[in-house]
Design an enzyme around this catalytic site. Structure first.
Site, PDB file in Angstrom:
ATOM      1  N   LYS A 118      37.349  43.827  38.639  1.00  0.00           N
ATOM      2  CA  LYS A 118      37.064  43.750  40.845  1.00  0.00           C
ATOM      3  C   LYS A 118      36.235  45.284  40.024  1.00  0.00           C
ATOM      4  O   LYS A 118      34.994  44.808  40.707  1.00  0.00           O
ATOM      5  CB  LYS A 118      37.855  43.601  40.976  1.00  0.00           C
ATOM      6  CG  LYS A 118      37.954  42.457  41.258  1.00  0.00           C
ATOM      7  CD  LYS A 118      36.828  41.406  41.283  1.00  0.00           C
ATOM      8  CE  LYS A 118      37.679  39.618  42.025  1.00  0.00           C
ATOM      9  NZ  LYS A 118      36.836  38.719  41.954  1.00  0.00           N
ATOM     10  N   TYR A 141      42.700  42.398  35.790  1.00  0.00           N
ATOM     11  CA  TYR A 141      42.489  42.277  36.931  1.00  0.00           C
ATOM     12  C   TYR A 141      41.087  43.280  37.757  1.00  0.00           C
ATOM     13  O   TYR A 141      40.188  43.336  38.253  1.00  0.00           O
ATOM     14  CB  TYR A 141      42.911  41.733  37.740  1.00  0.00           C
ATOM     15  CG  TYR A 141      41.993  40.730  38.919  1.00  0.00           C
ATOM     16  CD1 TYR A 141      41.326  39.896  39.108  1.00  0.00           C
ATOM     17  CD2 TYR A 141      42.191  41.819  40.700  1.00  0.00           C
ATOM     18  CE1 TYR A 141      41.390  39.164  40.782  1.00  0.00           C
ATOM     19  CE2 TYR A 141      42.573  40.910  41.277  1.00  0.00           C
ATOM     20  CZ  TYR A 141      41.388  40.366  41.621  1.00  0.00           C
ATOM     21  OH  TYR A 141      41.038  39.738  43.208  1.00  0.00           O
ATOM     22  N   SER A 172      37.102  43.378  45.200  1.00  0.00           N
ATOM     23  CA  SER A 172      38.612  43.262  45.484  1.00  0.00           C
ATOM     24  C   SER A 172      39.042  45.234  45.780  1.00  0.00           C
ATOM     25  O   SER A 172      38.197  45.548  44.762  1.00  0.00           O
ATOM     26  CB  SER A 172      39.467  43.106  44.301  1.00  0.00           C
ATOM     27  OG  SER A 172      40.752  42.852  44.851  1.00  0.00           O
TER      28      SER A 172
HETATM   29  N1  LIG Z   1      43.140  36.491  48.616  1.00  0.00           N
HETATM   30  C1  LIG Z   1      42.980  37.769  48.260  1.00  0.00           C
HETATM   31  O1  LIG Z   1      44.018  38.664  48.508  1.00  0.00           O
HETATM   32  C2  LIG Z   1      41.510  38.188  47.659  1.00  0.00           C
HETATM   33  C3  LIG Z   1      41.794  39.664  47.476  1.00  0.00           C
HETATM   34  C4  LIG Z   1      40.202  40.591  46.885  1.00  0.00           C
HETATM   35  C5  LIG Z   1      39.442  39.591  46.221  1.00  0.00           C
HETATM   36  N2  LIG Z   1      39.966  38.211  46.805  1.00  0.00           N
HETATM   37  C6  LIG Z   1      39.165  37.571  45.859  1.00  0.00           C
HETATM   38  O2  LIG Z   1      38.150  36.689  46.320  1.00  0.00           O
HETATM   39  C7  LIG Z   1      37.999  35.468  45.441  1.00  0.00           C
HETATM   40  C8  LIG Z   1      38.386  34.105  46.514  1.00  0.00           C
HETATM   41  O3  LIG Z   1      40.292  34.513  46.201  1.00  0.00           O
HETATM   42  P1  LIG Z   1      40.613  33.451  46.717  1.00  0.00           P
HETATM   43  O4  LIG Z   1      42.366  33.738  47.133  1.00  0.00           O
HETATM   44  O5  LIG Z   1      39.809  32.715  47.527  1.00  0.00           O
HETATM   45  O6  LIG Z   1      40.587  32.505  45.526  1.00  0.00           O
HETATM   46  P2  LIG Z   1      41.361  30.891  46.182  1.00  0.00           P
HETATM   47  O7  LIG Z   1      42.169  30.500  44.762  1.00  0.00           O
HETATM   48  O8  LIG Z   1      41.728  30.258  47.213  1.00  0.00           O
HETATM   49  O9  LIG Z   1      39.569  30.165  45.547  1.00  0.00           O
HETATM   50  C9  LIG Z   1      39.099  30.098  44.154  1.00  0.00           C
HETATM   51  C10 LIG Z   1      38.093  29.090  44.034  1.00  0.00           C
HETATM   52  O10 LIG Z   1      37.482  29.773  42.949  1.00  0.00           O
HETATM   53  C11 LIG Z   1      37.144  28.609  42.376  1.00  0.00           C
HETATM   54  N3  LIG Z   1      36.915  28.723  40.666  1.00  0.00           N
HETATM   55  C12 LIG Z   1      38.397  29.243  39.896  1.00  0.00           C
HETATM   56  N4  LIG Z   1      37.675  29.037  38.394  1.00  0.00           N
HETATM   57  C13 LIG Z   1      36.417  28.956  38.806  1.00  0.00           C
HETATM   58  C14 LIG Z   1      35.301  28.734  38.165  1.00  0.00           C
HETATM   59  N5  LIG Z   1      35.799  28.631  36.592  1.00  0.00           N
HETATM   60  N6  LIG Z   1      34.385  28.040  38.115  1.00  0.00           N
HETATM   61  C15 LIG Z   1      33.714  27.777  38.946  1.00  0.00           C
HETATM   62  N7  LIG Z   1      34.816  27.714  40.569  1.00  0.00           N
HETATM   63  C16 LIG Z   1      35.792  28.365  39.877  1.00  0.00           C
HETATM   64  C17 LIG Z   1      38.532  27.629  42.328  1.00  0.00           C
HETATM   65  O11 LIG Z   1      38.208  26.139  42.371  1.00  0.00           O
HETATM   66  C18 LIG Z   1      38.945  27.870  44.179  1.00  0.00           C
HETATM   67  O12 LIG Z   1      38.545  27.176  44.965  1.00  0.00           O
HETATM   68  C19 LIG Z   1      38.185  36.057  43.740  1.00  0.00           C
HETATM   69  O13 LIG Z   1      37.256  36.107  43.468  1.00  0.00           O
HETATM   70  C20 LIG Z   1      39.699  37.399  44.351  1.00  0.00           C
HETATM   71  O14 LIG Z   1      39.497  37.416  43.086  1.00  0.00           O
HETATM   72  C21 LIG Z   1      41.329  37.506  46.432  1.00  0.00           C
END
Ligand SMILES: NC(=O)c1ccc[n+]([C@@H]2O[C@H](COP(=O)([O-])OP(=O)(O)OC[C@H]3O[C@@H](n4cnc5c(N)ncnc54)[C@H](O)[C@@H]3O)[C@@H](O)[C@H]2O)c1
Length: 346
Positions: A254, A250, A235
């Site tokens: 990251k 967090y 991130s």
């Molecule tokens: N959405 C954003 O703005 C954003 C920005 C920067 C980074 N990220 C990173 O991108 C990644 C995905 O984020 P997202 O927004 O799609 O989140 P999300 O919550 O939509 O999807 C995350 C998925 O991970 C799964 N998950 C969570 N814990 C788990 C575990 N212990 N074992 C297996 N699966 C697990 C959840 O069930 C979910 O399906 C994350 O690492 C997040 O930190 C997201």
């Protein structure tokens, strides 16, 4: 625990000091919230001042600080809003492109692939020719079977669960060539009030989960003497400190993910295994959309700090992740590719 969770944060905590969650009798939090409301009023132009007056009245540092009154918990599995696959993209086409961008014949694993960014990145890999194994705790992935897509349960933070999952994927696909670790989550608490069990869970999923999947796939690749490529989803928070929502663990997690990618890239270069990091900025997923629907002011604050002036869409990650898993990036390893609309360069 979770239904209180996600969204009370932004909407309630920002809207009203008296309804701010968890915070009771905490003068410093109230003071911070009050000062945030002042800032917001200025930001929103609600004080009737001219722009120049408003700028003059902004308390020094007020737009660059975290607000400890903001609390957001990640929801439990059953309470996650579902994501729908994007439509109208991909498939066979007649536009010329480098053959090295194709993932034809590769099998990719995407952790956290049942929802959000992972789901859309998985789609991008399938569109680019890969077979796909989706790994998630969420047992209801919304992906379609094109060309060979399988779904596997794992808690990425649990070593036995990861090992069993990898064995299941190899049994179904015969091999693994590449990995995307998208399983992860963020929560918002001010550091002093961060419940230690939640902090540990966050670290376990984001950091340990990335490591456990990476080493399992690397071991498999080395046993096959095959080259491979991994993309860790970090991130921009691994490089900057977001405001106003506090999220120190967090951000640190990251940063760890990003540096783990670089470190493993060096350690496994001899085996032809490339490891890179993608660091997204603010992306509009089902989850963030829900948070922002409840709190348009937060969206305005976030986007005001993004040079492109808008949040990213999950499809914005399709190209970067395909590039990093494909032979088009064969001399790229240990890199951090920021996909953030320019947020981190200002
Ligand atoms: N959405 C954003 O703005 C954003 C920005 C920067 C980074 N990220 C990173 O991108 C990644 C995905 O984020 P997202 O927004 O799609 O989140 P999300 O919550 O939509 O999807 C995350 C998925 O991970 C799964 N998950 C969570 N814990 C788990 C575990 N212990 N074992 C297996 N699966 C697990 C959840 O069930 C979910 O399906 C994350 O690492 C997040 O930190 C997201």
């Amino acid at each position: 625990m979770a239904s209180r969770s996600i969204l009370r944060a932004s909407s309630q905590a920002l809207r009203s000091v008296t309804t701010a969650p968890i915070r009771t009798g905490k003068p410093s939090a109230l003071a911070a919230a009050a000062s945030f409301h002042t800032t917001r009023a200025l930001f929103d132009g609600k004080n009737g001042s001219s722009n120049s007056q408003k700028n003059n009245q902004l308390p020094p540092g007020s737009l660059a600080r975290t607000d400890e009154s903001i609390t957001v918990e990640y929801p439990e599995e059953g309470e996650l809003p579902s994501s729908t696959p994007v439509t109208g993209r991909g498939g066979m086409h007649s536009k010329r492109t480098l053959a090295s961008f194709s993932l034809e014949g590769k099998t990719s694993v995407v952790t956290g692939g049942a929802r959000g960014l992972g789901l859309v990145m998985g789609q991008g890999l399938v569109i680019s020719g890969a077979n796909l194994a989706i790994v998630d705790m969420n047992k209801n992935p919304g992906a379609t079977r094109v060309p060979k897509v399988t779904a596997h349960f794992a808690d990425v933070s649990d070593a036995d669960s990861v090992q069993g999952c990898i064995e299941g994927i190899i049994a179904e696909h015969g091999k693994i060539d590449s990995l995307v670790t998208s399983a992860g989550f963020t929560e918002n608490y001010d550091a002093i009030n961060y419940p230690i069990d939640r902090m540990r869970k966050l670290w376990n999923v984001n950091v340990d989960g990335t490591f456990l999947f990476a080493i399992s796939v690397a071991k498999h690749l080395m046993e096959r003497k095959a080259a491979g490529s991994m993309v860790f989803i970090g991130s921009m928070s691994g490089s900057i400190v977001n405001v106003p929502q506090p999220q120190a663990p967090y951000n640190a997690a990251k940063a760890a993910v990003r540096h783990m990618a670089s470190s493993l890239a060096v350690e496994w270069a001899h085996a032809g295994i490339r490891v890179n990091c993608i660091s997204p900025g603010y992306m509009l997923t089902a989850l963030t959309q829900k948070i922002l629907d409840d709190n348009p002011d937060l969206k305005r604050q976030w986007t005001s700090l993004i040079p492109q002036g808008k949040m990213g869409q999950p499809v914005d990650l399709m190209g970067p992740v395909t590039f990093l898993l494909s032979d088009a990036s064969q001399y790229v390893t240990g890199a951090d590719l920021r996909v953030d609309g320019g947020y981190t360069v200002t």
